[in-house]
Design an enzyme around this catalytic site. Structure first.
Site, PDB file in Angstrom:
ATOM      1  N   TYR A  17      31.732 -21.360 -63.380  1.00  0.00           N
ATOM      2  CA  TYR A  17      33.083 -21.380 -62.776  1.00  0.00           C
ATOM      3  C   TYR A  17      34.068 -20.624 -63.664  1.00  0.00           C
ATOM      4  O   TYR A  17      34.801 -19.744 -63.196  1.00  0.00           O
ATOM      5  CB  TYR A  17      33.526 -22.830 -62.559  1.00  0.00           C
ATOM      6  CG  TYR A  17      34.960 -22.956 -62.059  1.00  0.00           C
ATOM      7  CD1 TYR A  17      35.333 -22.440 -60.814  1.00  0.00           C
ATOM      8  CD2 TYR A  17      35.933 -23.600 -62.829  1.00  0.00           C
ATOM      9  CE1 TYR A  17      36.643 -22.556 -60.361  1.00  0.00           C
ATOM     10  CE2 TYR A  17      37.231 -23.723 -62.383  1.00  0.00           C
ATOM     11  CZ  TYR A  17      37.588 -23.199 -61.144  1.00  0.00           C
ATOM     12  OH  TYR A  17      38.887 -23.310 -60.709  1.00  0.00           O
ATOM     13  N   GLY A  18      34.069 -20.939 -64.955  1.00  0.00           N
ATOM     14  CA  GLY A  18      34.961 -20.235 -65.880  1.00  0.00           C
ATOM     15  C   GLY A  18      34.645 -18.754 -65.947  1.00  0.00           C
ATOM     16  O   GLY A  18      35.552 -17.905 -65.991  1.00  0.00           O
TER      17      GLY A  18
HETATM   18  N1  LIG Z   1      42.989 -28.156 -58.603  1.00  0.00           N
HETATM   19  C1  LIG Z   1      42.877 -27.680 -59.824  1.00  0.00           C
HETATM   20  O1  LIG Z   1      42.957 -28.442 -60.817  1.00  0.00           O
HETATM   21  C2  LIG Z   1      42.704 -26.186 -60.046  1.00  0.00           C
HETATM   22  C3  LIG Z   1      42.870 -25.708 -61.346  1.00  0.00           C
HETATM   23  C4  LIG Z   1      42.715 -24.342 -61.593  1.00  0.00           C
HETATM   24  C5  LIG Z   1      42.416 -23.490 -60.555  1.00  0.00           C
HETATM   25  N2  LIG Z   1      42.241 -23.980 -59.282  1.00  0.00           N
HETATM   26  C6  LIG Z   1      41.930 -23.011 -58.229  1.00  0.00           C
HETATM   27  O2  LIG Z   1      42.910 -23.123 -57.217  1.00  0.00           O
HETATM   28  C7  LIG Z   1      42.377 -22.636 -55.990  1.00  0.00           C
HETATM   29  C8  LIG Z   1      42.693 -23.645 -54.881  1.00  0.00           C
HETATM   30  O3  LIG Z   1      41.972 -24.849 -55.127  1.00  0.00           O
HETATM   31  P1  LIG Z   1      42.575 -26.301 -54.884  1.00  0.00           P
HETATM   32  O4  LIG Z   1      42.728 -26.948 -56.202  1.00  0.00           O
HETATM   33  O5  LIG Z   1      43.734 -26.236 -53.971  1.00  0.00           O
HETATM   34  O6  LIG Z   1      41.318 -27.020 -54.200  1.00  0.00           O
HETATM   35  P2  LIG Z   1      40.949 -27.216 -52.656  1.00  0.00           P
HETATM   36  O7  LIG Z   1      41.899 -28.175 -52.034  1.00  0.00           O
HETATM   37  O8  LIG Z   1      39.484 -27.540 -52.648  1.00  0.00           O
HETATM   38  O9  LIG Z   1      41.197 -25.780 -51.985  1.00  0.00           O
HETATM   39  C9  LIG Z   1      40.256 -24.743 -51.960  1.00  0.00           C
HETATM   40  C10 LIG Z   1      40.347 -24.078 -50.593  1.00  0.00           C
HETATM   41  O10 LIG Z   1      39.526 -22.913 -50.583  1.00  0.00           O
HETATM   42  C11 LIG Z   1      38.805 -22.871 -49.367  1.00  0.00           C
HETATM   43  N3  LIG Z   1      37.557 -22.151 -49.628  1.00  0.00           N
HETATM   44  C12 LIG Z   1      36.642 -22.406 -50.592  1.00  0.00           C
HETATM   45  N4  LIG Z   1      35.623 -21.549 -50.509  1.00  0.00           N
HETATM   46  C13 LIG Z   1      35.906 -20.714 -49.475  1.00  0.00           C
HETATM   47  C14 LIG Z   1      35.235 -19.623 -48.863  1.00  0.00           C
HETATM   48  N5  LIG Z   1      34.033 -19.203 -49.294  1.00  0.00           N
HETATM   49  N6  LIG Z   1      35.820 -19.002 -47.806  1.00  0.00           N
HETATM   50  C15 LIG Z   1      37.010 -19.420 -47.353  1.00  0.00           C
HETATM   51  N7  LIG Z   1      37.696 -20.437 -47.875  1.00  0.00           N
HETATM   52  C16 LIG Z   1      37.146 -21.085 -48.917  1.00  0.00           C
HETATM   53  C17 LIG Z   1      38.586 -24.337 -48.974  1.00  0.00           C
HETATM   54  O11 LIG Z   1      38.506 -24.511 -47.569  1.00  0.00           O
HETATM   55  P3  LIG Z   1      37.086 -24.571 -46.791  1.00  0.00           P
HETATM   56  O12 LIG Z   1      36.217 -25.518 -47.557  1.00  0.00           O
HETATM   57  O13 LIG Z   1      37.464 -25.054 -45.423  1.00  0.00           O
HETATM   58  O14 LIG Z   1      36.576 -23.171 -46.773  1.00  0.00           O
HETATM   59  C18 LIG Z   1      39.860 -25.000 -49.480  1.00  0.00           C
HETATM   60  O15 LIG Z   1      40.861 -25.046 -48.479  1.00  0.00           O
HETATM   61  C19 LIG Z   1      40.888 -22.409 -56.231  1.00  0.00           C
HETATM   62  O16 LIG Z   1      40.660 -21.023 -56.436  1.00  0.00           O
HETATM   63  C20 LIG Z   1      40.618 -23.186 -57.514  1.00  0.00           C
HETATM   64  O17 LIG Z   1      39.528 -22.652 -58.222  1.00  0.00           O
HETATM   65  C21 LIG Z   1      42.380 -25.301 -59.014  1.00  0.00           C
END
Ligand SMILES: NC(=O)c1ccc[n+]([C@@H]2O[C@H](COP(=O)([O-])OP(=O)(O)OC[C@H]3O[C@@H](n4cnc5c(N)ncnc54)[C@H](OP(=O)(O)O)[C@@H]3O)[C@@H](O)[C@H]2O)c1
Length: 240
Positions: free
Chosen positions: A144-145
């Protein structure tokens, strides 16, 4: 009216980003794989939605006819740590390869494919913001990182490629953000406490913290900020 596309906009950070743009009068399209989740969020926010898998080149190509003809701001937010949906790797090299491909596909290839597909539609002076992660700079996040670190390297090239058109490309890199589906409901209180302890302001991030930074980078005032990684983590990692 600006046209904004937010991948992964059905939940968490992406939904907050979509809400922030919509609240300021922009036209927003959210994407993701789950049609029903997108439909509910789109209805609540008054935005459009298009369901497709951003990591699948065929699906991205097929989605193009349902995406806006002109794009002013592309937010590559889709992603997450796919290891949270898998059993830990064993010794089987095929398992190792598949778990790495999954994270590279979800976090790197999704951004590369959607950006490549939409670049011809990007308005001059447009904006690309990709969501990275503190995991790119920390330790212990494996594939992931590594995928999020690759997003940073790719963004540097993108900024050079599109700079002559006045398009900026940046990464917004969050630390812990609660109220998302990222941890699949499995983050313990102890897990939150440990992460909050590493911040300088003693609080976890909220989706709105990230959304506000994305909106700023998408603003005309941010035109000279490109190729950068902007850290939104309460000081848990110092990006100086
Ligand atoms: N929450 C944290 O602590 C955190 C920290 C650092 C970075 N991030 C990053 O922030 C971003 C948003 O994540 P979040 O924290 O808001 O989590 P989340 O609620 O799980 O959101 C991720 C979204 O991405 C969509 N998704 C994932 N894979 C996909 C694909 N192959 N095609 C289309 N859509 C896809 C998912 O919807 P579907 O499953 O319906 O496709 C979901 O709506 C991500 O890139 C994550 O790595 C999060």
């Amino acid at each position: 009216m600006r046209e904004i596309v937010v991948t992964g906009g059905g939940t968490g950070i992406g939904a907050a980003v979509a809400a922030a743009f919509a609240a300021h009068g922009d036209r927003v399209t959210i994407t993701g794989r789950r049609e029903q989740v997108l439909k509910e969020t789109a209805g609540r926010l008054g935005v459009s939605h298009v369901a497709f898998n951003a990591a699948n080149p065929v699906a991205v190509g097929e989605a193009l006819e349902r995406l806006p003809d002109r794009v002013d701001v592309l937010v590559n937010n889709a992603g997450g740590n796919t290891n949270l949906d898998r059993a830990p790797d064993g010794d089987d090299l095929m398992d190792v390869a598949e778990s790495w491909w999954a994270n590279l596909n979800a976090n790197l290839m999704s951004a590369v494919l959607v950006t490549s597909a939409l670049t011809p539609r990007l308005a001059d002076g447009g904006r690309i913001v990709t969501i990275g992660s503190i995991a790119a700079r920390g330790t212990g996040s494996g594939s992931y990182g590594a995928a999020k670190a690759a997003v940073e390297a790719w963004t540097a090239d993108l900024a050079a490629e599109l700079g002559p058109r006045g398009v900026t490309a940046n990464v917004v890199s969050p630390g812990l953000v609660v109220d998302t589906e990222f941890f699949r409901g499995r983050l313990t209180e102890e897990g939150v406490r440990r992460r909050v302890e590493s911040t300088r302001n003693g609080r976890p991030g909220a989706p709105d913290d990230v959304a506000a930074t994305v909106r700023f980078l998408a603003s005309p005032e941010a035109r000279h900020i490109t190729g950068q990684v902007v850290h939104v983590n309460g000081g848990a990692y110092l990006g100086r």
